[in-house]
Write an enzyme that holds these catalytic residues in place. Structure first.
Site, short mmCIF file in Angstrom:
data_model
loop_
_atom_site.label_atom_id
_atom_site.label_comp_id
_atom_site.label_asym_id
_atom_site.label_seq_id
_atom_site.Cartn_x
_atom_site.Cartn_y
_atom_site.Cartn_z
N GLU A 268 0.92 -1.46 -0.30
CA GLU A 268 -0.22 -0.14 0.18
C GLU A 268 0.76 1.34 -0.69
O GLU A 268 2.14 1.18 -0.10
CB GLU A 268 -0.88 -0.10 1.05
CG GLU A 268 0.03 0.19 2.88
CD GLU A 268 -1.02 0.57 3.68
OE1 GLU A 268 -2.15 1.02 3.15
OE2 GLU A 268 -0.53 0.36 4.88
N ARG A 352 0.31 6.06 20.71
CA ARG A 352 2.22 6.09 20.79
C ARG A 352 2.21 7.58 20.63
O ARG A 352 1.53 9.08 20.65
CB ARG A 352 2.11 6.03 18.77
CG ARG A 352 3.89 6.82 18.91
CD ARG A 352 4.11 6.25 17.59
NE ARG A 352 3.79 7.24 15.75
CZ ARG A 352 3.00 5.99 15.39
NH1 ARG A 352 3.12 5.03 14.61
NH2 ARG A 352 2.26 7.33 14.25
#
Ligand SMILES: Nc1ncnc2c1ncn2[C@@H]1O[C@H](COP(=O)(O)OP(=O)(O)O)[C@@H](O)[C@H]1O
Ligand SMILES: [Mg+2]
Length: 378
Positions: A268, A352
């Site tokens: 991708e 994150r």
């Protein structure tokens, strides 16, 4: 001075804003919540959901940016297609933003260009999914066509897993299409992100391949350069060149490949800086954010120099707000180690929050050791 409307204001956006501002740009940073990382360093900010048509249109009309720079996938890209027709410039192009938001659309483009992909098909029900999985052969990977960061993604080992995978995909999908892609499971030796830069003037450039490891659909650590056979690297360059040329426009793309013993397989791409590319903040003379800024501003990129480097993420462990960080001094006490704390105002498990960077010998082990020293406290 170019005015940039940044759509999405996460950690990648924050670093992009810093790069763009160093080159004299004026940046309006947009996201769905106030105080997002990129807003902290931008000239102005705007809070609305990028998926809502009316406020997106209003922000473009109000700010009249020279460049609209998407930082995330989940954007009402139909608005970008329309405003591009009205004369606004979308980076790299409204078509690229629109196609890459949907796994099936970009996959169909790659196949149309003759690019090697894993065997795949689409399904719109659990029954159809089972039939497609049988045709491909187990194990298979199942992902909603509209999702990112591993949301709704699972591996089905046998037919008995299909219903669970279908339900999980439906729960994790974005948008209004109940559709999944079902893919042959590739038992790769390693996977890479090939940062590919399309310039306004001049040839398409490539950074050294970035190796990375993913867990729960999110990258955990990355390193550069990932050694590769020259013929495999050339195959990756050719495929990245083909797909990015088809998407058009100027800017940096993160093109993902699986590398097996026998071949390189396109997976991708993101028409924007890639999370695994955060390693370039320490491994390259120009980071992926500097390169994106130069490419979209039409500035030359005279050379890209890479030294051994690595990045490792620092994750939150629980829900909370106004986090603080322990262990930063310990991490930074090692030579050739750096840290980026994103400044996110809230935490949730696995979010994150920061990244540790290291360069030179044993960079990967040292980046991971540095990340392990840092804790997010709420
Ligand atoms: N067909 C596959 N075979 C093996 N692993 C896969 C396959 N598809 C995805 N993965 C793994 O899952 C990760 C995330 O998948 P990806 O398609 O890149 O989705 P996302 O848009 O969430 O990044 C990949 O980086 C890879 O590690
Ligand atoms: Mg990916």
């Amino acid at each position: 001075m170019k005015k940039i409307l940044l759509l999405g204001s996460g950690e990648l956006g924050k670093e992009f804003v810093i790069s763009a501002k160093r080159l004299g740009c004026y940046v309006v940073a947009c996201d769905s919540y106030a105080g997002a990382p990129a807003m902290q360093v931008a000239d102005e900010s705007c809070v609305f959901s990028m998926l809502d048509e009316a406020p997106l249109r209003a922000a473009i009309a109000q700010h009249k940016p020279d460049l609209i720079v998407p930082e995330i996938e989940a954007i009402r890209t139909e608005v970008l297609l329309e405003v591009e027709k009205e004369g606004f410039e979308v980076i790299p192009s409204a078509r690229a933003a629109n196609l890459t938001m949907n796994r099936d659309r970009i996959r169909d483009v790659a196949v149309g260009l003759g690019v090697r992909t894993a065997k795949f098909n689409y399904a719109e029900s659990a029954d159809e999914l089972l039939a497609q999985a049988n045709a491909i052969g187990f194990p298979v990977v199942i992902k909603p066509v509209m999702s990112s960061s591993g949301k709704g993604q699972s591996v089905a080992k046998t037919a008995a897993d299909i219903q669970t995978s279908w339900d999980y995909a439906c729960a994790g999908m974005r948008g209004d299409r109940k559709k999944v892609i079902v893919e042959e499971f590739i038992n790769f030796e390693f996977e890479i992100t090939l940062l590919t830069i399309r310039q306004r003037k001049g040839p398409t450039l490539f950074c050294e391949p970035i190796g990375h490891v993913q867990e729960r659909g999110d990258y955990q650590y990355s390193w550069q350069p990932q050694p590769m056979l020259p013929s495999y690297l050339k195959a990756a360059h050719d495929m990245a060149d083909k797909v990015t040329a088809d998407l058009g426009g100027a800017g940096l793309f993160g093109v993902e490949f699986f590398v097996t013993k026998d071949e390189v397989i396109f997976s991708e791409l993101s028409p924007r800086p890639h999370d695994t590319g955060m390693v370039t903040m320490i491994s390259q003379n120009l980071s992926e954010f500097d390169l994106h800024a130069r490419a979209i501003l039409g500035l030359p990129i005279a050379n890209i120099v890479c030294t051994e480097g690595a990045s490792a993420v620092v994750l939150a462990t629980q829900d909370g707000s106004n986090p603080t960080y322990t262990g930063v001094a310990e991490a930074l006490s090692e030579p050739d180690v750096d840290v980026r704390i994103f400044g996110k105002p809230t935490t949730r498990p696995y979010r994150r929050m920061a990244v540790a960077l290291a360069k030179n010998a044993n960079a990967l082990a040292r980046a991971r050791a540095a990340a392990a020293k840092i804790s997010v406290v709420v």
